[in-house]
Design a protein around this motif. Structure first.
Motif, PDB file in Angstrom:
ATOM      1  N   ARG A 286      80.191  36.315  59.111  1.00  0.00           N
ATOM      2  CA  ARG A 286      78.626  36.470  58.244  1.00  0.00           C
ATOM      3  C   ARG A 286      77.725  35.246  59.598  1.00  0.00           C
ATOM      4  N   TYR A 287      78.751  33.820  59.545  1.00  0.00           N
ATOM      5  CA  TYR A 287      77.612  33.155  60.592  1.00  0.00           C
ATOM      6  C   TYR A 287      76.723  34.156  61.466  1.00  0.00           C
TER       7      TYR A 287
ATOM      8  N   GLU B 138      80.013  26.312  54.473  1.00  0.00           N
ATOM      9  CA  GLU B 138      78.345  25.682  54.609  1.00  0.00           C
ATOM     10  C   GLU B 138      78.105  27.821  54.666  1.00  0.00           C
ATOM     11  N   GLN B 139      79.027  28.421  54.511  1.00  0.00           N
ATOM     12  CA  GLN B 139      79.019  29.260  55.703  1.00  0.00           C
ATOM     13  C   GLN B 139      78.850  30.009  53.591  1.00  0.00           C
TER      14      GLN B 139
ATOM     15  N   ARG C 228      75.952  39.212  54.455  1.00  0.00           N
ATOM     16  CA  ARG C 228      74.714  38.401  55.814  1.00  0.00           C
ATOM     17  C   ARG C 228      72.946  38.207  54.995  1.00  0.00           C
ATOM     18  N   GLN C 229      72.520  38.981  53.879  1.00  0.00           N
ATOM     19  CA  GLN C 229      71.827  38.378  53.268  1.00  0.00           C
ATOM     20  C   GLN C 229      71.786  37.154  52.815  1.00  0.00           C
ATOM     21  N   MET C 230      73.319  36.966  52.281  1.00  0.00           N
ATOM     22  CA  MET C 230      73.265  35.447  51.859  1.00  0.00           C
ATOM     23  C   MET C 230      73.012  34.306  53.366  1.00  0.00           C
TER      24      MET C 230
ATOM     25  N   ARG D 116      70.427  31.139  53.945  1.00  0.00           N
ATOM     26  CA  ARG D 116      70.832  30.301  54.137  1.00  0.00           C
ATOM     27  C   ARG D 116      69.944  29.348  55.572  1.00  0.00           C
ATOM     28  N   HIS D 117      70.156  30.635  56.622  1.00  0.00           N
ATOM     29  CA  HIS D 117      70.299  29.689  58.178  1.00  0.00           C
ATOM     30  C   HIS D 117      68.233  30.244  58.047  1.00  0.00           C
TER      31      HIS D 117
END
Length: 422
Positions: A190-191, A238-239, A410-412, A416-417
Motif C-alpha cells: 500500500r505504501y 504510519e501506513q 490504497r485510498q487510505m 495519508r501521502h
C-alpha cells in the motif's frame, strides 16, 4: 570459453583498503535518473576483486577479460524499488594494471550486462562512466535510448504493478531480518501503491555515486538487516490499513437456499456461494484479521463453516445466539470490535460485509464501520429503507471483495501521502 577470459576462481580477500575506497570513490560512475524518479540510492558497498570469482554481494560470476587486473564492485543500495522494499543493483568497473577503466558491466533485472555505447566505446561523459537508471526499477543501461526498449513494461511496473513485490526478502538477509508477517507485506504494497507514478523518459537527474555514503560491502551487508527492520517499523506505525474485516454468513458466505436443517433446527449442511472459500483464503493470506458477525445458532456455524474449512480463519466469532441479541443491535458489532482488541475509535478502519441492508449495513453504519453490501442474493430487500441503510460500497460476489479492500486501503494510503489526490 575464450582464452582471454579468466573464469571464477576461489574467493579472494574483498575488504578494500583505505586506498582502495579512495580509488573507488575517484572512479565512481555518474548515474542518470528520470526527471520524476522518486527513489534514489543512499549507500554503496565496495568490493575490490583481484581475481575472478563469484560476486560477494550477488549470485553473479565476475570474469576478467584481456588486460583486466582488478574489478571494483559497487553494490548500490536503495530503500525502495517501485515494486518492493529495498533494492541492490551493481556496477563493475574493470581496470587494467594502471587502474584505467577498460570495461564496465552493470546489473539489470537480475542479470549482468556489458555497458557500451552504440559504437562499442565506454559510456563516458566528461571523462566519467555514466549510466542510465530505469525509472522506479533502477536497472542500468549505457544510453537513454536503450531504456525505450522496455518503456511499456517500465510504465506498467510504475503504475499498475507498483508495490506488487511487498518486502523483497533476499536469502542472504532472510534470517537476519527476522519474521515478516503477511500484514507487513500488505503495508509495504500500500505504501508503494500510494507512490505509483507515470515515469517520464527524460533523464535530467544526475547523481555522482562518489558523493553517496560509501563503505565496504561487509559493512553494508551488516547494516542492511537493521535498516530493513527500521523501515518496517516505520511502515507498521504510519501506513494505514484496515484493522479488521467483519463477515456475515448467510447469503454472504453460505447459500441460504441450500441449507438443510435437523429436527432441532440446526443447519447440518449447506453450500458455499461460489468463490466464498477462495475469498476468505485470499484475505487470510494477505494478513487481514477476520471476524464472523452473524445471526443464528453457534452449532450451525461450526458445522457449516467448519466443514468447508472457513471456520479456522476467523479470529473472532460473534454469533447472535451467544450474544443474546441480533444485528443491527450495536452490541453485536461492539463485541466484535472488543474481541479484536479494538475500540469505537477504530470503527472507521473496519469493514462489515453482509447481504442484509437493515441488519448488516444499517448496523455497521450506526457505528461508523465501513459498510459493504453483497448483492448476490435476491432473498432480502434490495432497496434501502432509509439513509442509514445505504451501503458505502456494493459488490455482487465474494470474489470482488479482495480487490475492493485493496482499493480502500490504497485510498487510505493516498489520503495519508497526498490528501489532495486521495
Amino acid at each position: 570459453m575464450s582464452s582471454t577470459v579468466r573464469a571464477a576462481a576461489a574467493p579472494v580477500a574483498t575488504l578494500p583498503s583505505t586506498a582502495g575506497l579512495a580509488l573507488a570513490r575517484r572512479l565512481a560512475p555518474v548515474l542518470l535518473f528520470s526527471d520524476n524518479e522518486p527513489f534514489l540510492p543512499s549507500r554503496v558497498g565496495i568490493s575490490i576483486l583481484d581475481a575472478p570469482r563469484r560476486s560477494p554481494s550477488s549470485q553473479l560470476d565476475i570474469t576478467f577479460e584481456g588486460n583486466v587486473e582488478r574489478v571494483i564492485e559497487y553494490a548500490i543500495w536503495w530503500d525502495w524499488d517501485v515494486q518492493h522494499l529495498y533494492e541492490l543493483e551493481h556496477i563493475w568497473l574493470k581496470l587494467d594494471g594502471a587502474d584505467r577503466i577498460v570495461g564496465v558491466e552493470a546489473s539489470a533485472h537480475g542479470g549482468k550486462f556489458a555497458m557500451s555505447g552504440p559504437d562499442g566505446a565506454l559510456p563516458l561523459v566528461d571523462g566519467r562512466i555514466t549510466l542510465v537508471s530505469t525509472p522506479g526499477k533502477h536497472a542500468f543501461t549505457a544510453t537513454a535510448a536503450e531504456q525505450d526498449k522496455t518503456r511499456e513494461l517500465t510504465e506498467i511496473c510504475c503504475v499498475e504493478l507498483a508495490g506488487r513485490g511487498g518486502l523483497l526478502i533476499n536469502d542472504m538477509f532472510r534470517d537476519a531480518i527476522g519474521p515478516v508477517s503477511a500484514a507487513d507485506h500488505r503495508a509495504v504494497k500500500r505504501y508503494l501503491q500510494a507512490r505509483a507514478f507515470a515515469p517520464v523518459f527524460r533523464f535530467g537527474q544526475s547523481l555522482d555515486l562518489g558523493k553517496v555514503e560509501m563503505m565496504s560491502w561487509d559493512e553494508l551487508a551488516a547494516w542492511i538487516p537493521g535498516r530493513v527492520r527500521d523501515i518496517l517499523a516505520e511502515i507498521r506505525a504510519e501506513q494505514p490499513l484496515l484493522k479488521a474485516v467483519f463477515l456475515d454468513s448467510g447469503d454472504t458466505l453460505v447459500d441460504e437456499g441450500t441449507e438443510i436443517f435437523d429436527d432441532e433446527g440446526y443447519v447440518i449442511k449447506a453450500n458455499l456461494i461460489p468463490g466464498a472459500l477462495e475469498m476468505v483464503e485470499a484475505l487470510a493470506a494477505e494478513g487481514y484479521r477476520l471476524a464472523l458477525v452473524a445471526d443464528g445458532r453457534v452449532r450451525s456455524f461450526e458445522t457449516i463453516l467448519g466443514g468447508h474449512g472457513i471456520h479456522p480463519h476467523f479470529e473472532v466469532k460473534v454469533i447472535s445466539e451467544a450474544e443474546g441479541c441480533q444485528k443491527p443491535d450495536r452490541r453485536m458489532f461492539e463485541a466484535a470490535l472488543k474481541g479484536m482488541g479494538l475500540g469505537p475509535d477504530d470503527a472507521g478502519n473496519v469493514v462489515m460485509v453482509g447481504n442484509h441492508l437493515e441488519r448488516d449495513i444499517g448496523g455497521a453504519n450506526q457505528l461508523g464501520i465501513i459498510s459493504i453490501w453483497q448483492s448476490w442474493s435476491h432473498r432480502r430487500s434490495r432497496i434501502p429503507a432509509h439513509a442509514g441503510e445505504v451501503p458505502r460500497y456494493t459488490i455482487r460476489t465474494p470474489g470482488e471483495l479482495p480487490g475492493l479492500l485493496a482499493e480502500i486501503e490504497r485510498q487510505m494510503a493516498r489520503a495519508r501521502h497526498n490528501p489532495a489526490l486521495a
